[in-house]
Design an enzyme around this catalytic site. Structure first.
Site: not given
Length: 357
Positions: A51, A54-55, A77, A79, A95, A185, A189
């Site tokens: 990942g 991402g941010q 990631d 993509r 993935n 979410y 978590k």
């Protein structure tokens, strides 16, 4: 390792002073410098970031590569990101839901440390709950099971203040308290925290986690979280001079500047194993503020800036979360301390964004 690197640098510079008059010796010396630093990088465990586009993943990748060298940190990631990011070091399309893909990359690069940053965030997860549960839970199971099998040594997995709910004490929320999350979410978590603790207690997996508050960064755009208003507001302040906020003006939430969040992430992974006393997830605090307060701070730099409030479905999510966090366990166990307040964060955000907006 930072100390060793700085000591090498000081030693190299000292020796170089004695070689200024001899060019051939200087050339040989520089070759030795390059060789030693390459070996230093190779000595550090290979890191995989899942990942990475991402941010948080983007900033984490850059920081880890600056510390350990680009070849020691494998970004991945589902993509590819920007060409600049993808070409900045080893990158693999992976993935997080495909166990075989994750395992193959770990074996290919002989990975020891995994940072699992892939997730569907709060507001986005509410629109696609089944996929959010699948991604947020099964990606975690994959890396936990790989660690259980002895294929990786250490895992970082981020949790969130979303694990708390409407029945949680809102002010100075303690480490151990009522946790009844009301979002997809948050449910994922909270479940993940229990599984991390279980895999550590039963199988000895070295998994480490922190509960991120809302994160604010100038380098990546908002990513679908409820706290992302505090990112978007800076962009809109510079581009439009106004902002329509989807939360009410007095909604106070725990926040953190990305620089602090990245430092916390690396710090907990670098801490001695015996210092990590909590294997579910640590509370982590930075600053708490309301939309009204951040707008007032922006107006100090952009006097004509204006804000309006049109709360939407994210208001209910925000109302279920704490206003402030007690992170005393993180401070005591592994020396956590935040650096940015609202004033210094706003100044830094506007300075960086003004170059791009």
């Amino acid at each position: 390792e930072d100390y060793a690197f700085n000591l090498q640098t000081a030693l190299f510079e000292h020796v170089l002073g004695f070689l200024k008059s001899n060019q051939s010796k200087q050339n040989l010396f520089f070759e030795i410098v390059i060789f030693v630093r390459q070996k230093t990088s190779e000595m550090h465990a290979k890191i995989l970031i899942i990942g990475a586009c991402g941010q948080i993943g983007t900033e984490l990748t850059k920081k880890l590569r600056s510390q350990y060298g680009k070849d020691a940190v494998i970004a991945s990631d589902v993509r590819k990101g920007s060409p600049e990011f993808v070409n900045s070091g080893p990158f693999e399309v992976v993935n997080a839901l495909d166990f075989n893909q994750v395992e193959t990359v770990i074996e290919k690069y002989q990975i020891e440390d995994v940072y699992l940053m892939a997730a569907l965030l709060s507001a986005t997860a509410e629109k696609n709950p089944a996929f959010a549960w699948d991604l947020n839970m099964n990606s975690l199971f994959h890396v936990l099971n790989l660690a259980k099998a002895g294929k990786i040594k250490k895992i970082f997995w981020p949790s969130s203040i979303a694990v708390f709910g409407p029945t949680t004490p809102k002010d100075n929320t303690p480490q151990y308290t009522v946790m009844e999350p009301s979002t997809v979410y948050g449910i994922s978590k909270q479940s993940g925290e229990r599984w991390c603790e279980y895999y550590h207690n039963i199988f000895g997996v070295d998994v480490r986690s922190i509960r991120y508050p809302g994160l604010i960064s100038w380098s990546t755009p908002p990513g679908g979280g409820t706290t992302d208003y505090a990112v978007d507001i800076y962009y809109k302040a510079l581009s439009d001079g106004k902002y329509e906020c989807f939360l009410s003006e007095n909604t106070e939430l725990p926040m953190m500047y990305m620089d602090d969040a990245i430092r916390a992430t690396i710090s907990i992974m670098d801490a001695p194993k015996e210092n990590i006393k909590i294997r579910s997830s640590y509370n982590l605090a930075g600053i708490s503020f309301t939309p009204k307060e951040i707008a007032a701070e922006i107006k100090k730099h952009i006097p004509d800036f204006s804000i309006s409030y049109v709360p939407d479905f994210r208001q209910k999510i925000a109302d279920s979360w704490p206003s402030s966090i007690d992170d005393s366990y993180a401070r005591k166990d592994w020396g956590w301390k935040h650096e940015f307040d609202l004033e210094s964060m706003t100044k830094d955000m506007l300075e960086h964004l003004s170059e791009n907006v």
